[in-house]
Scaffold this motif. Sequence first.
Motif, mmCIF file in Angstrom:
data_model
loop_
_atom_site.group_PDB
_atom_site.id
_atom_site.type_symbol
_atom_site.label_atom_id
_atom_site.label_comp_id
_atom_site.label_asym_id
_atom_site.label_seq_id
_atom_site.Cartn_x
_atom_site.Cartn_y
_atom_site.Cartn_z
ATOM 1 N N ARG A 351 0.766 -1.315 -0.115
ATOM 2 C CA ARG A 351 -0.100 0.004 -0.066
ATOM 3 C C ARG A 351 0.713 1.139 0.016
ATOM 4 N N ALA A 352 1.880 1.205 0.953
ATOM 5 C CA ALA A 352 2.966 2.331 0.737
ATOM 6 C C ALA A 352 3.520 2.676 -0.570
ATOM 7 N N ARG A 353 3.878 1.747 -1.234
ATOM 8 C CA ARG A 353 4.375 1.672 -2.544
ATOM 9 C C ARG A 353 3.209 2.416 -3.683
ATOM 10 N N GLU A 354 2.150 2.085 -3.527
ATOM 11 C CA GLU A 354 0.980 2.669 -4.225
ATOM 12 C C GLU A 354 0.530 3.954 -3.871
ATOM 13 N N ASN A 355 0.441 4.115 -2.526
ATOM 14 C CA ASN A 355 -0.063 5.456 -2.151
ATOM 15 C C ASN A 355 0.824 6.619 -2.349
ATOM 16 N N VAL A 356 2.338 6.491 -2.151
ATOM 17 C CA VAL A 356 3.108 7.400 -2.486
ATOM 18 C C VAL A 356 3.390 7.853 -3.740
ATOM 19 N N GLN A 357 2.749 7.297 -4.771
ATOM 20 C CA GLN A 357 2.882 7.793 -6.054
ATOM 21 C C GLN A 357 1.912 9.212 -6.239
ATOM 22 N N ARG A 358 1.336 9.466 -5.271
ATOM 23 C CA ARG A 358 0.543 10.719 -5.463
ATOM 24 C C ARG A 358 1.520 11.853 -5.369
ATOM 25 N N PHE A 359 2.837 11.842 -4.970
ATOM 26 C CA PHE A 359 3.907 12.632 -4.910
ATOM 27 C C PHE A 359 4.840 12.348 -6.101
ATOM 28 N N SER A 360 4.379 11.969 -7.217
ATOM 29 C CA SER A 360 5.190 11.573 -8.287
ATOM 30 C C SER A 360 5.988 12.892 -8.666
ATOM 31 N N PRO A 361 7.041 12.647 -9.314
ATOM 32 C CA PRO A 361 7.653 14.014 -9.820
ATOM 33 C C PRO A 361 6.900 14.600 -10.897
ATOM 34 N N ASP A 362 6.091 13.934 -11.812
ATOM 35 C CA ASP A 362 5.315 14.260 -12.664
ATOM 36 C C ASP A 362 4.144 15.220 -11.894
ATOM 37 N N THR A 363 3.533 14.719 -11.121
ATOM 38 C CA THR A 363 2.464 15.478 -10.408
ATOM 39 C C THR A 363 2.993 16.613 -9.657
ATOM 40 N N ILE A 364 4.121 16.710 -8.861
ATOM 41 C CA ILE A 364 4.745 17.924 -8.282
ATOM 42 C C ILE A 364 5.096 18.797 -9.254
ATOM 43 N N THR A 365 5.756 18.569 -10.337
ATOM 44 C CA THR A 365 6.521 19.297 -11.292
ATOM 45 C C THR A 365 5.319 20.254 -11.850
ATOM 46 N N HIS A 366 4.219 19.429 -12.209
ATOM 47 C CA HIS A 366 2.926 20.029 -13.002
ATOM 48 C C HIS A 366 2.379 21.257 -12.295
ATOM 49 N N ARG A 367 2.348 20.836 -10.668
ATOM 50 C CA ARG A 367 1.738 21.839 -9.723
ATOM 51 C C ARG A 367 2.502 22.881 -9.684
ATOM 52 N N TRP A 368 3.958 22.808 -9.641
ATOM 53 C CA TRP A 368 4.759 24.225 -9.958
ATOM 54 C C TRP A 368 4.584 25.010 -11.142
ATOM 55 N N GLU A 369 4.441 24.204 -12.427
ATOM 56 C CA GLU A 369 4.179 24.882 -13.531
ATOM 57 C C GLU A 369 2.896 25.779 -13.640
ATOM 58 N N GLU A 370 1.850 25.029 -12.764
ATOM 59 C CA GLU A 370 0.440 25.620 -12.569
ATOM 60 C C GLU A 370 0.799 27.016 -11.714
ATOM 61 N N LEU A 371 1.472 26.516 -10.557
ATOM 62 C CA LEU A 371 1.919 28.066 -9.951
ATOM 63 C C LEU A 371 2.311 29.086 -10.845
ATOM 64 N N PHE A 372 3.391 28.742 -11.535
ATOM 65 C CA PHE A 372 4.038 29.896 -12.362
ATOM 66 C C PHE A 372 2.993 30.485 -13.228
ATOM 67 N N GLU A 373 2.097 29.742 -13.784
ATOM 68 C CA GLU A 373 1.100 30.412 -14.669
ATOM 69 C C GLU A 373 0.286 31.188 -13.780
ATOM 70 N N PHE A 374 -0.235 30.879 -12.622
ATOM 71 C CA PHE A 374 -1.088 31.648 -11.815
ATOM 72 C C PHE A 374 -0.325 32.978 -11.380
ATOM 73 N N LEU A 375 0.985 32.907 -10.992
ATOM 74 C CA LEU A 375 1.733 34.193 -10.465
ATOM 75 C C LEU A 375 1.883 35.054 -11.717
ATOM 76 N N GLU A 376 2.076 34.844 -12.952
ATOM 77 C CA GLU A 376 2.261 35.465 -14.028
ATOM 78 C C GLU A 376 1.036 36.332 -14.413
ATOM 79 N N ARG A 377 -0.211 35.987 -13.925
ATOM 80 C CA ARG A 377 -1.378 36.742 -14.210
ATOM 81 C C ARG A 377 -1.460 38.014 -13.762
#
Length: 377
Positions: A351-377
């Motif tokens: 379960r740990a190996r499955e659940n921890v994938q909510r912090f995958s690099p793709d997921t977190i990097t996408h969140r950063w890019e969404e933040l950049f877009e928001f801050l530029e508005r």
Amino acid sequence: MTQREIFFVANEVNELGGVGVWQAQMAKLLAERGHRVRIIGIAPPEVPMDLGENPPFETLTLYDRRPPGRRRPRALLGRVDPAVRRQEADMRAAAERLSREFRAAQPGAMIIVTQVWAMEWVALADTAGHPVVGMSHESFEASRKSSRFERVQKYYKDVDRLLVLTQEDADLWVGEGLNNVGFMPNPLPVMPDTPSPRTEKVVASIGRLSHAKGVDLLLDVWAEAAPRQPGWILRIYGAGDHEAELRRQCTELGLDDSVEWAGQTDDVIGALGRSSVLVQSSRGEGFPLVLLEAMACGVPCAAFDCSPGVREIIRDGEDGLLARLGNTSELARHLVRLMADQDLRDTMGDRARENVQRFSPDTITHRWEELFEFLER
């Protein structure tokens, strides 16, 4: 997604430790998405971390040697104290180097200040209209117990976004009157192809041998747990100033036959692959990478519930077990449960190996890019 220039401004470019590992990983992830990334350190690292050959980002360090802490003016001289004036002139000269970097950047650049000490220089620099993100990589409670608490309030109150590690910590900073707070978890550092087999009778502890990491508490925990599960070994990875004292404690508790001192390791994944349980006995944490690494290896964790980051990562009773901070008997019982029951280890580890994938690099990097877009508005 818009390709940008991204600056990480940190205490050091490549200091060995959690922030340094996170910073190098995020810089690499963003560079791989086509962004131009630079890491600017204030001072050289005390314990350098290898960034590998040809990292996909640029680096710059402002000082050849670590500058001293800011002087307070002597009472009779006030702001005309010559020593204070020299230091402020030196800081402004270093900040001007930052200003030149920021002014040369294209529109849409982002400035991420990863530690509050580094923010003292960014605050003196011309950020050229680029959004500034200030970060705190520790829990609210840990910050409140240190000098960083007042400096976060002073230097981060006017940045475009103050990022902490969890929603719980963000809410606590909002309660202090900061209205620019958000949160961003750390990304999963690695996802091994195969999990640990969880068959070796080894409990691993990985971290500095320091007061904050609570290895003294862990030895008390092990003194309760080890006699109830003969044949198991506590393997302690790490180094630090407290090692001699901890070794003496280990001997006094009669644990020398069941404790191995493995020293500092550069192969955390290998160490976890040879372990069946990870234990963390810290008195305080931010968003500990070693828990993410252990869960990615399918190794169930038993830990003190010492911060919001820990309980954000571990879902108590589902993919790991949490004990009240400092309650060594409770943590010992959790260890015994995991050591005694292979099926429980396998269930929680999977379960740990499955659940921890909510912090995958793709997921977190996408969140950063969404933040950049928001801050530029």
